[in-house]
Design a protein around this motif. Sequence first.
Motif, mmCIF file in Angstrom:
data_model
loop_
_atom_site.group_PDB
_atom_site.id
_atom_site.type_symbol
_atom_site.label_atom_id
_atom_site.label_comp_id
_atom_site.label_asym_id
_atom_site.label_seq_id
_atom_site.Cartn_x
_atom_site.Cartn_y
_atom_site.Cartn_z
ATOM 1 N N VAL A 1 -8.187 26.128 -13.294
ATOM 2 C CA VAL A 1 -8.765 27.471 -13.397
ATOM 3 C C VAL A 1 -8.248 28.348 -12.260
ATOM 4 O O VAL A 1 -7.846 29.495 -12.472
ATOM 5 C CB VAL A 1 -10.311 27.402 -13.352
ATOM 6 N N MET B 1 -11.366 34.048 -26.323
ATOM 7 C CA MET B 1 -10.653 34.379 -27.563
ATOM 8 C C MET B 1 -10.282 33.119 -28.342
ATOM 9 O O MET B 1 -10.122 33.162 -29.556
ATOM 10 C CB MET B 1 -9.392 35.177 -27.226
ATOM 11 N N THR B 2 -10.113 32.002 -27.634
ATOM 12 C CA THR B 2 -9.714 30.758 -28.297
ATOM 13 C C THR B 2 -10.940 29.965 -28.747
ATOM 14 O O THR B 2 -10.907 29.280 -29.775
ATOM 15 C CB THR B 2 -8.841 29.910 -27.336
ATOM 16 N N GLN B 3 -12.020 30.065 -27.968
ATOM 17 C CA GLN B 3 -13.269 29.380 -28.347
ATOM 18 C C GLN B 3 -14.362 30.448 -28.369
ATOM 19 O O GLN B 3 -14.933 30.795 -27.330
ATOM 20 C CB GLN B 3 -13.602 28.285 -27.340
ATOM 21 N N LEU C 1 -9.819 38.178 -16.300
ATOM 22 C CA LEU C 1 -8.645 38.037 -17.173
ATOM 23 C C LEU C 1 -8.438 36.578 -17.572
ATOM 24 O O LEU C 1 -8.031 36.276 -18.693
ATOM 25 C CB LEU C 1 -7.399 38.584 -16.467
ATOM 26 N N ALA C 2 -8.705 35.663 -16.644
ATOM 27 C CA ALA C 2 -8.541 34.234 -16.948
ATOM 28 C C ALA C 2 -9.570 33.767 -17.974
ATOM 29 O O ALA C 2 -9.276 32.920 -18.830
ATOM 30 C CB ALA C 2 -8.654 33.411 -15.668
ATOM 31 N N ARG C 3 -10.769 34.329 -17.900
ATOM 32 C CA ARG C 3 -11.847 33.880 -18.802
ATOM 33 C C ARG C 3 -11.716 34.416 -20.218
ATOM 34 O O ARG C 3 -12.114 33.751 -21.177
ATOM 35 C CB ARG C 3 -13.196 34.293 -18.213
ATOM 36 N N VAL C 4 -11.180 35.615 -20.351
ATOM 37 C CA VAL C 4 -11.144 36.235 -21.679
ATOM 38 C C VAL C 4 -10.295 35.419 -22.653
ATOM 39 O O VAL C 4 -10.663 35.271 -23.828
ATOM 40 C CB VAL C 4 -10.656 37.695 -21.584
ATOM 41 N N ALA C 5 -9.186 34.868 -22.181
ATOM 42 C CA ALA C 5 -8.345 34.071 -23.092
ATOM 43 C C ALA C 5 -9.098 32.844 -23.601
ATOM 44 O O ALA C 5 -8.903 32.417 -24.741
ATOM 45 C CB ALA C 5 -7.047 33.650 -22.393
ATOM 46 N N VAL C 6 -9.936 32.294 -22.764
ATOM 47 C CA VAL C 6 -10.753 31.155 -23.208
ATOM 48 C C VAL C 6 -11.722 31.601 -24.296
ATOM 49 O O VAL C 6 -11.845 30.963 -25.345
ATOM 50 C CB VAL C 6 -11.506 30.525 -22.016
#
Lengths: 77, 77, 77, 77, 77, 77
Positions: free
Chosen positions: D55, D30-32, D23-28
């Motif tokens: 992180v 989506m932004t990059q 879940l923490a990685r997906v937002a990254v």
Amino acid sequence: MTSWLPTLITATPEAGYELAVKLARVAVKMTQADPAVRDRLRADYAEDAEALIAVSHVVAVHFATVAAANGYWRGDA
Amino acid sequence: MTSWLPTLITATPEAGYELAVKLARVAVKMTQADPAVRDRLRADYAEDAEALIAVSHVVAVHFATVAAANGYWRGDA
Amino acid sequence: MTSWLPTLITATPEAGYELAVKLARVAVKMTQADPAVRDRLRADYAEDAEALIAVSHVVAVHFATVAAANGYWRGDA
Amino acid sequence: MTSWLPTLITATPEAGYELAVKLARVAVKMTQADPAVRDRLRADYAEDAEALIAVSHVVAVHFATVAAANGYWRGDA
Amino acid sequence: MTSWLPTLITATPEAGYELAVKLARVAVKMTQADPAVRDRLRADYAEDAEALIAVSHVVAVHFATVAAANGYWRGDA
Amino acid sequence: MTSWLPTLITATPEAGYELAVKLARVAVKMTQADPAVRDRLRADYAEDAEALIAVSHVVAVHFATVAAANGYWRGDA
């Protein structure tokens, strides 16, 4: 003996917000006990956008606690 | 054997706040076990507004936990 | 097969705090898998007040979760 | 169509922690969206103690959500 | 006398979000009372990605509180 | 009139996550209303690991709210 924090219950949401501000400040006082140093630091960070946002963040965390303690003042709605 | 954290229950909100301060400090001690280093760092960050606000933030998170554990001391209101 | 995290339930608040410290460290290991690099970084941040406070913050968030999982160990009070 | 997040329910706390990391990685992502840029940034922050702690903080917030969703896996205790 | 925060209850999620933005701003005003200084700082941080993300973070914390206060507006769904 | 946030209820966890991303972005828009400035800042922070992690943190806080609003989509499990 008087406590600086006798209760988390406040009459209104606004008073709860003021309590949250107080809760945020006390931890600073406990870590830096010298009022002269605190005044100097305060003059600095009051001109620093990042620090002001950080203060607002701490208030937000305490406000969440105070609001929960008060059942979100739903009786005021 | 004595525990440094026998319970999250405190008699008053003020004692709960003091417990939150303690909870914030223990993690620092666990990561930096040398008291001399901690004293030096403490002297630094006690003069640093951003660090003081960050300490206050950690206290706020622990205070939320302690307050919830104590049912927000609603019986004191 | 043994899990590093078989349960969030701990016998005492102190054990719950130790679990929170562990939970904070595992995410670092998952992101930086090389123990030699982690040891070097650890030596750096153990001398950095801001980093120590940041570590304490992560522990606080995990402690909130572990405490809730354990019903705040209210039976211990 | 397959979802990357069909459910927050996991069999074990350990699987819940792995979901929090995801879940923490997906937002990254989506932004990059560019994997090459992400790989370069990852190489940088994997050597940066402050970033690794940050992180771990995001993982902690998601783990709180996943743990609550799973009733803290209390049946496993 | 009018309160700036008579209630946390809002008619809609969108109005709740606007209240969260307001809650984030008031703490800044309380710490930096001079509107001219605030305007200058605002011009700075409105061009600073890190500061904008930090503002969004504070709004997120307040929105969590307001949403809980409103039972997540589930009646609107 | 259409609201950008008619409800916090989503059909799936994945849609809830997308809503959390949206909630994180709106506060930025409200603070920096100029789309040209936002595009420029976005180009910068999309190359900055610390900023990407900070964005992910804000999404995590909103996802916690959205997940709670949806009862963690437990019916989907």
